[in-house]
Scaffold this active site. Sequence first.
Site, short mmCIF file in Angstrom:
data_model
loop_
_atom_site.label_atom_id
_atom_site.label_comp_id
_atom_site.label_asym_id
_atom_site.label_seq_id
_atom_site.Cartn_x
_atom_site.Cartn_y
_atom_site.Cartn_z
CD GLU A 47 -2.63 -1.78 0.97
OE1 GLU A 47 -3.63 -2.22 0.38
OE2 GLU A 47 -1.82 -2.48 1.57
CB THR A 48 1.25 4.20 -1.91
OG1 THR A 48 2.37 3.43 -2.39
CG2 THR A 48 1.66 5.65 -1.77
#
Length: 263
Positions: A47-48
């Site tokens: 994830e970002t």
Amino acid sequence: MATLTMHQVDAFADTVFGGNPAAVLILDDWLPDATMQAIAGENNLAETAFARPNGAGWDLRWFTPVHEVDFCGHATLATAHTLATAHGITSEMIFLTRVGELRVSRSDGGYRLDLPGFAPEPMDELPAAIADIFPNPPLSVFRNFENIFVELASEDAVRKFVPDLLKIAKLSPLGLSITARSATYDFVSRYFVPGAGIPEDPVTGSIHATLVPYWAGKLGRNRLSAFQASARGGHLLCELTGDRVLISGKAVTFMKADIYLPD
């Protein structure tokens, strides 16, 4: 050319190279969705996270390398750590997200996440796509809005499970979590989301929003010790309180970088 600061944080870890890495960008306002997705694809992390101020709290969104997701615990922890260490936020942090309000506070040298709980919804059988990927019949199958959960007969079965990622990808947009009771912890788990570009997630806060209510019901207690048995691994201290799940963990910054975006 626009320049933005990005932090990479190992969440649910007390040293780098452990836990689950997430990238974090604290913005004044959202970038175009396509740009945020491109940054997440470039990072190629599970994830970002992107956050922007919203009154006394923060709007928070999460992107895998493939698409935006509704719920992510470890990148929420990473965002809180970035706000605390790089932006001087010392008070409780309130994040407004697709799954409602998430709260993070400092606790015992780490952080405590206050997440919504999602009750396990029983299923009669495995989905057809993964009906034959387990050597032995599971003890239980259940789900929530974003994942299928399978309880296996032993911790050893969880640790030695070899995922058929092509078949698990057919569950997309759902992921697959496997779990079992543990002799060392209360329960162990692993989590696979190949359809989102995440073959195996190292340590996942969001699945515990359902695993904790499930195991609390089975074991008859609300305070639980969990371990996610990925290659990196992560220990989570959990508590079910009403319809909320509390998860305690630490985080450490691995990298701070400037990224350059075309005008």
